[in-house]
Write a protein that holds these residues in place. Structure first.
Motif, PDB file in Angstrom:
ATOM      1  N   THR A  93       9.241 -14.358  -1.475  1.00 56.38           N
ATOM      2  CA  THR A  93       7.790 -14.487  -1.550  1.00 56.38           C
ATOM      3  C   THR A  93       7.345 -15.831  -0.989  1.00 56.38           C
ATOM      4  N   ASP A  94       6.406 -15.811  -0.040  1.00 57.89           N
ATOM      5  CA  ASP A  94       5.838 -17.047   0.490  1.00 57.89           C
ATOM      6  C   ASP A  94       4.660 -17.512  -0.350  1.00 57.89           C
ATOM      7  N   PHE A  95       3.809 -16.565  -0.723  1.00 61.75           N
ATOM      8  CA  PHE A  95       2.681 -16.925  -1.596  1.00 61.75           C
ATOM      9  C   PHE A  95       2.186 -15.687  -2.336  1.00 61.75           C
ATOM     10  N   THR A  96       1.615 -15.930  -3.506  1.00 60.99           N
ATOM     11  CA  THR A  96       0.970 -14.879  -4.282  1.00 60.99           C
ATOM     12  C   THR A  96      -0.378 -15.423  -4.721  1.00 60.99           C
ATOM     13  N   GLU A  97      -1.464 -14.817  -4.254  1.00 59.16           N
ATOM     14  CA  GLU A  97      -2.797 -15.203  -4.712  1.00 59.16           C
ATOM     15  C   GLU A  97      -3.369 -14.028  -5.475  1.00 59.16           C
ATOM     16  N   LEU A  98      -3.367 -14.139  -6.795  1.00 55.38           N
ATOM     17  CA  LEU A  98      -3.811 -12.991  -7.603  1.00 55.38           C
ATOM     18  C   LEU A  98      -5.284 -12.667  -7.360  1.00 55.38           C
ATOM     19  N   ASN A  99      -6.106 -13.731  -7.221  1.00 56.62           N
ATOM     20  CA  ASN A  99      -7.545 -13.557  -6.981  1.00 56.62           C
ATOM     21  C   ASN A  99      -8.156 -12.596  -8.005  1.00 56.62           C
ATOM     22  N   VAL A 100      -8.911 -11.589  -7.572  1.00 59.20           N
ATOM     23  CA  VAL A 100      -9.594 -10.700  -8.532  1.00 59.20           C
ATOM     24  C   VAL A 100      -8.626  -9.909  -9.406  1.00 59.20           C
ATOM     25  N   PHE A 101      -7.376  -9.799  -8.961  1.00 60.14           N
ATOM     26  CA  PHE A 101      -6.373  -9.036  -9.717  1.00 60.14           C
ATOM     27  C   PHE A 101      -6.014  -9.735 -11.031  1.00 60.14           C
ATOM     28  N   GLU A 102      -6.234 -11.059 -11.053  1.00 64.50           N
ATOM     29  CA  GLU A 102      -5.868 -11.835 -12.243  1.00 64.50           C
ATOM     30  C   GLU A 102      -6.614 -11.355 -13.488  1.00 64.50           C
ATOM     31  N   LYS A 103      -7.870 -10.978 -13.309  1.00 68.87           N
ATOM     32  CA  LYS A 103      -8.691 -10.556 -14.458  1.00 68.87           C
ATOM     33  C   LYS A 103      -8.874  -9.042 -14.482  1.00 68.87           C
ATOM     34  N   PHE A 104      -8.018  -8.331 -13.758  1.00 77.21           N
ATOM     35  CA  PHE A 104      -8.136  -6.880 -13.657  1.00 77.21           C
ATOM     36  C   PHE A 104      -8.033  -6.232 -15.034  1.00 77.21           C
ATOM     37  N   HIS A 105      -9.075  -5.504 -15.383  1.00 76.44           N
ATOM     38  CA  HIS A 105      -8.982  -4.676 -16.579  1.00 76.44           C
ATOM     39  C   HIS A 105      -9.420  -3.274 -16.181  1.00 76.44           C
ATOM     40  N   PRO A 106      -8.458  -2.381 -16.007  1.00 79.05           N
ATOM     41  CA  PRO A 106      -8.762  -1.072 -15.423  1.00 79.05           C
ATOM     42  C   PRO A 106      -9.859  -0.348 -16.204  1.00 79.05           C
ATOM     43  N   ARG A 107     -10.851   0.156 -15.480  1.00 86.58           N
ATOM     44  CA  ARG A 107     -11.902   0.976 -16.083  1.00 86.58           C
ATOM     45  C   ARG A 107     -11.793   2.375 -15.488  1.00 86.58           C
ATOM     46  N   ILE A 108     -11.732   3.341 -16.359  1.00 85.01           N
ATOM     47  CA  ILE A 108     -11.549   4.721 -15.920  1.00 85.01           C
ATOM     48  C   ILE A 108     -12.909   5.402 -15.825  1.00 85.01           C
ATOM     49  N   PRO A 109     -13.367   5.767 -14.634  1.00 87.65           N
ATOM     50  CA  PRO A 109     -14.636   6.496 -14.507  1.00 87.65           C
ATOM     51  C   PRO A 109     -14.575   7.772 -15.341  1.00 87.65           C
TER      52      PRO A 109
END
Lengths: 308, 308
Positions: A93-109
């Motif tokens: 791995t060279d880099f991992t930028e979680l960005n929006v994935f860091e606060k991901f809380h799956p919402r099921i439509p």
């Protein structure tokens, strides 16, 4: 039956001995959904940032993937950069930028709540469990995990494994999950004792084996093994495991019932989709397949292993 | 057709996580011949010392192996001592005493000269070539080699490979022989270009694949893959590869002609004999099998991999 897939969407920057690609659409949910889309209707739950454009979404929609469950958040999409050395088995791995994935809380439509088949991609085990509990009436749950959760969130993962019917992991993950057990069959039995009715262990270029808990699905407990195709040039192994899972779960979803023959064929289709995935960079090959090409390779897999 | 096997006879001292055994009858020719003896008549060419007793010879004769080609020399039989750690894939050598094997120069009894099938076990490539040239009228030659000759006697090995129809080696050996090529299919093609019509690459617990040179045996060039059985306890991996070769070559020898179906079944029988070999220490299991047990496991291998 349509299948609900939860996991990551990412932009990957990948270097392999065969070349390089920058910010290619990837992520576990993307590979899984594209692969599964050749077999069944797919509903996706994931999170993306503002850099995820209509063009990206169109890649999924062209495969008739339902993207209403993709949350658009402020910020950037998950980004990953990595390199594969000559043996292609492990990424550096060279880099991992979680960005929006860091606060991901799956919402099921609510339109997804009647899903009967669920695939829990490689996210935090607690999130996997939450998704499973939010979708009542699920008949079959497949799941993935990785070393990071096995080592760092073993207790939470243990709870999630009780909710998963079929776990799909690789050799190293299976052995690690089984507490360092080196024998594959004994490792499989230890993992099955944690909850899943079946365990698919992926062996990379050597194929995959499915192990069953005694009485699972009422189809006997003998393992079954599907091959992988010896491929002249593996361009990019990224997403091979998720593509395998997509072919496997997708084929099962397309069938009326689960029996031993369906699961055996599903394992072959998993191998087929994994083998196609690695032939080009990113999801390129998975975007442009036809069912005829898939079935032609299925036939090659059969000839590769079947006696007359 | 009877098969002529040349290779080593040894006394092995082996430690594995499952136990320990001292001075057990072993060696490549022994494992090969015992495994092949369930399919065809076997003639053995090897050298032993004064410590090789009638009791040892009786183990071979009980399996109707022709031991007239075993030379009894002054001194001690080849001895090897090694340990396997928990992953069982690689042995750590404790000692190697070549003894009478150091000056081994295979002599082919005149009763053996009509042999139609030949197996060149893992000895110096020059000796392999000499044996091949001494037996006129051979229809099929199988061969083995190892890292030691690939690195140290590449030129001589290259000459021998031109005399071998089917080479049986493992993944690492194939990649090394192909000059460090990491891709299995490309490595296979490079090895096939050196001479053999077919190449069996053994993948240990993942089975084996046979690759064909275009036009080889007139049976098409698609590879074929046979599984290995997931085994609960591998007691002792010593001799697994030679036992595989014995099942593979032995089954071919038992058939009227070589066609694709025969080679496919031979690969399955190779896997069966390898899987039996590792279940007990040394050659113990290979001494006491029945053809019924072998065919029962063949059936398990089929069920492990075949769609309905």
């Amino acid at each position: 039956m349509s299948i609900l897939a939860v996991g990551s969407v990412a932009f990957d920057t990948i270097a392999t001995p065969a070349g390089k690609v920058e910010n290619a659409l990837g992520g576990s949910a993307t590979y899984f959904s594209l692969a599964a889309s050749y077999f069944t209707d797919v509903r996706m739950v994931a999170v993306v940032g503002e850099d995820f454009t209509a063009e990206h979404e169109n890649i999924l929609n062209k495969r008739k993937i339902d993207t209403r469950g993709i949350e658009h958040a402020k910020g950037k999409t998950f980004r990953w950069g990595g390199q594969y050395m000559e043996n292609l088995n492990e990424a550096k791995t060279d880099f991992t930028e979680l960005n929006v994935f860091e606060k991901f809380h799956p919402r099921i439509p609510k339109e997804y709540k009647d899903s009967k088949i669920l695939f829990l991609g490689n996210i935090h085990p607690n999130l996997q469990a939450t998704v499973r509990r939010e979708v009542d009436g699920v008949k079959l749950t497949g799941g993935d995990t990785m070393n990071f959760w096995i080592q760092g969130s073993r207790k939470e993962l243990g709870e999630t494994l009780k909710l998963v019917n079929i776990l799909l992991i690789n050799d190293d993950e299976a052995k690690m999950l089984a507490g360092g057990e080196k024998n594959l069959l004994r490792a499989a039995n230890k993992v099955l004792a944690m909850g899943p009715q079946a365990l698919v262990i992926k062996h990379g270029e050597y194929g995959a084996t499915i192990f069953f808990r005694e009485g699972a699905f009422g189809i006997g407990s003998h393992p079954f093994r599907a091959p992988a195709l010896p491929i002249d040039e593996v361009k990019d192994p990224t997403g091979a495991g998720d593509s395998f899972a997509g072919g496997f779960m997708g084929y099962i979803s397309s069938q009326e019932q689960i029996n031993r023959e369906v699961i055996k064929r599903a394992l072959f289709y998993g191998g087929v989709m994994g083998s196609y995935a690695v032939e080009r960079f990113g999801t390129e090959r998975l975007q442009s397949l036809s069912r005829e090409e898939i079935d032609a390779r299925f036939q090659i897999f059969r000839e590769l292993t079947h006696l007359g």
